[in-house]
Design an enzyme around this catalytic site. Sequence first.
Site, short mmCIF file in Angstrom:
data_model
loop_
_atom_site.label_atom_id
_atom_site.label_comp_id
_atom_site.label_asym_id
_atom_site.label_seq_id
_atom_site.Cartn_x
_atom_site.Cartn_y
_atom_site.Cartn_z
N HIS A 18 87.02 -7.22 -61.38
CA HIS A 18 87.40 -8.37 -62.21
C HIS A 18 88.76 -8.94 -61.79
O HIS A 18 89.45 -9.56 -62.59
CB HIS A 18 87.42 -8.02 -63.70
N ASP A 68 74.94 -10.17 -61.70
CA ASP A 68 76.02 -11.09 -62.04
C ASP A 68 77.38 -10.53 -61.69
O ASP A 68 77.56 -9.32 -61.55
CB ASP A 68 75.96 -11.45 -63.53
N ASP A 116 77.66 1.38 -60.37
CA ASP A 116 78.48 0.35 -60.98
C ASP A 116 79.87 0.92 -61.23
O ASP A 116 80.05 1.72 -62.14
CB ASP A 116 77.83 -0.10 -62.30
N GLU A 163 74.93 -8.33 -66.93
CA GLU A 163 75.55 -7.10 -67.42
C GLU A 163 76.92 -7.39 -67.99
O GLU A 163 77.38 -6.72 -68.93
CB GLU A 163 75.65 -6.08 -66.26
#
Length: 413
Positions: free
Chosen positions: A382, A82, A199, A175
Amino acid sequence: MNIVDRFINYTRINTTTSRENGAAGIMPSSPGQMELAQLLAKELEALGMEEIVLRDTAILTATLPSNVDYPTQTVSFFAHLDTSMEQTNDTNAQVVHYEGGDITLNSALDIVMKQSEFPELKGYQGQDIIVTDGTSLLGADDKAAIAAIMHALQVLQANPEIKHGPVKVAFVPDEEQGLRGAKAFDVDSFGADFGYTLDCCGIGEFVHENWNAGDAVINFIGQSAHPMSAKGKLKNSLLMAHKFIAMLPGGEAPEYTEGCEGYYWVKELAGNSAKTVLKMDIRDFTKQGYASRMAFLQQLADNCEALWGEGSVQINLSDRYENVANSLEGEASFPIDIAKEAYARNNIEMKAIPMRGGYDGAVLSQKGLPCPNIFTGAHNFHSIYEYLPTPSLEAASAVVVDVIRITAERAAR
């Protein structure tokens, strides 16, 4: 397929996580995550992987069999399907050759990534960088990880002379909503001895330490009364909650802390004079510090209840995840040693950083699978200014290959 094309191909599938569906218990929370998992399952099959299992939760696992005739530990790699929900638009990734200065992401909308705001760009001058068009996230969190892992498997398939033991890979959903995929993951049936997530983080960064994390939900029970006759009767739960918050240690909040400094985070306060609910996050890097913080909140609640009356303060403390470092102590630290050697073989200086947050590896480690984190090379997660230098992505994949190679070499020795 080269690694850049592979990554961009994955970004074309919109896998934005859905908070609404996640709250309803739906996994995966968005259909794109299953679509990506189905594509990966086909690619894993083409790469000669075995034991490929795609569950209805979109958790996908597969195994690369050993090509050596001696026993080795089974290493594993994890990435999440995701992307975060800050932007929900489809990704229109583009590759730019960075010569310095600002990068125009979208001339029509006048969206520019300014070097003055992102000074780390200077370190990537002369490199190809994958960026957005300014209208979405790039999705390098965590599709860069997926591309790095898949490319590493492609390298191993094309170069059978590279000796390796059994390798397992896993791709998990959601996640970005409290590590839901990792929490649903069955570590025991997976059968790996240790693992790595990929990540976050610029080239060279490595995470083997993060929070011990907990939650507190505190109910303040008051007594409502009409103001015309409230004297001696009204007990305002809102004021009780505010007094409780005022007694928290000054300066120990996210906005005042950095590095390995822990905190109490007042996240949500809702109610009326009769009942108010306070929700808090508790974070600390050390076991002792975390235990002390949880004990402090319990003692504070008990003292306030003694002051305001029986049943006036009800506290529920719960653990969310542990510090990965708890699973990598003493003889269990070998995944760190293997990663250090893999970085060194690729002339990458390892920069160990404490992660002020959670990641899938924290949950997996707590379940018994030690799982530090390798960089993907991306920046500005983000954000519409998310970007990924292609040499960093290639380096992440090369580190994965060498981790696999070193694991077999250690067993041979």
